[in-house]
Enzyme design. Structure first.
Site, PDB file in Angstrom:
ATOM      1  N   GLU A  44       7.756  -0.974   1.146  1.00 35.91           N
ATOM      2  CA  GLU A  44       8.452  -0.980   2.432  1.00 35.91           C
ATOM      3  C   GLU A  44       8.914  -2.400   2.745  1.00 35.91           C
ATOM      4  OE1 GLU A  44       7.779   0.551   7.043  1.00 35.91           O
ATOM      5  OE2 GLU A  44       6.032  -0.019   5.864  1.00 35.91           O
ATOM      6  N   LYS A 113      13.027   6.450   8.123  1.00 36.28           N
ATOM      7  CA  LYS A 113      11.666   6.670   8.613  1.00 36.28           C
ATOM      8  C   LYS A 113      11.679   7.543   9.859  1.00 36.28           C
ATOM      9  CE  LYS A 113       7.520   3.837   9.484  1.00 36.28           C
ATOM     10  NZ  LYS A 113       7.072   2.425   9.514  1.00 36.28           N
ATOM     11  N   CYS A 154       5.473   4.782   5.164  1.00 35.68           N
ATOM     12  CA  CYS A 154       4.336   4.191   5.876  1.00 35.68           C
ATOM     13  C   CYS A 154       3.714   5.123   6.926  1.00 35.68           C
ATOM     14  CB  CYS A 154       4.760   2.862   6.496  1.00 35.68           C
ATOM     15  SG  CYS A 154       3.371   1.784   6.935  1.00 35.68           S
TER      16      CYS A 154
END
Length: 277
Positions: A44, A113, A154
């Site tokens: 990331e 995301k 994440c």
């Protein structure tokens, strides 16, 4: 279709120098490809420090300079490349975005995301991605000669429904570029990965940046690959390095035949609960 393939995760030490970050990933991807990795992931925010004050300054359009380089790297090394994530600027908004490339250099997936990292742990960490980032609203999968792969980033790890949706769509592998911190990382990072793998009887990989104790946000590191039994196949410490794991789809089939939860789930019962307000 090949039933066994090698994945490589590059745990990069990310600096404030974008050009240096981009230069160094070329060396690491080439090394991983030479070691037989057919699918390689970056972490990331691999071209930018992780932090709300950095996202706009380091942002790019997609396609742009960084994504063009990723395309060239994938083609040169003849591998599938999961481009970690970068801050993406689009239509006046910022996103935390992962792009994927095939061995011909074509972009075959883009994922923004979905769940933004907004937390407050008194006396330890407070972080609010939503101060500057917008959430994505689409799933992203891509096909390889080995299996179908799903993408998360994440904080998405904390939401089992995302991995379940990918499993329902036929994914046998989900990759999460991610940068957990030194507060939640020691207790939740591996646990969440093992949970997602075990819940869905899939392979799960999470690729972190290396730990820089001088950075504003200190990453946990410990990039990891988990098998469908929920067992750690490969992991590491916090330092810059590459880890490898051989993904065996025959083993996945074996696990699913022994404990067939993927065909026993009562989706007919769950839909009413999740659709209710």
């Amino acid at each position: 279709m090949a039933r066994v393939f090698r994945v490589g995760l590059i745990q990069l030490m990310v600096s404030t120098n974008k050009n240096d970050n981009l230069h160094r990933i070329q060396k690491f991807v080439a090394e991983a490809a030479q070691q037989g990795a057919k699918l390689i992931s970056l972490p990331e925010c691999f071209n930018s420090p992780y932090g709300t004050k950095f996202f706009k300054a380091y942002s790019e359009t997609v396609p742009g300079t960084t994504t063009q380089l990723l395309s060239e790297i994938a083609k040169k090394n003849k591998i599938y490349l999961v481009g970690g994530s970068i801050p993406e600027m689009a239509d006046g908004k910022l996103y935390n975005t992962c792009t994927v490339y095939d061995p011909e250099g074509s972009m075959i997936a883009k994922y923004r995301k979905m769940h933004l990292f907004d937390i407050d742990i008194p006396g330890k960490i407070s972080f609010h991605e939503s101060d500057v980032l917008s959430p994505g609203n689409e799933f992203a999968t891509f096909d390889t000669p080995y299996c179908k792969v799903g993408l998360g980033i994440c904080y998405d790890l904390r939401f089992p429904e995302l991995a379940q949706a990918y499993c329902k769509r036929g994914c046998q592998f989900v990759i999460y570029p991610g940068a957990f911190n030194t507060t939640t990382g020691p207790v939740h990072w591996e646990l969440l990965q093992r949970s997602r793998a075990l819940d869905n009887q899939i392979y799960v990989a999470s690729c972190s940046p290396a730990r820089d104790i001088s950075a504003d946000y200190v990453a946990w590191g410990h990039s990891t690959v988990i098998n469908p039994w929920g067992t750690v196949m490969s992991t590491c410490d916090e330092k810059e390095q590459i880890i490898y794991a051989d993904i065996d789809l025959n083993y996945l089939d074996e696990v699913r035949s022994q404990i067939p939860v993927t065909v026993q789930k009562r989706y007919d019962m769950y839909s009413e609960v999740f659709e209710s307000k």
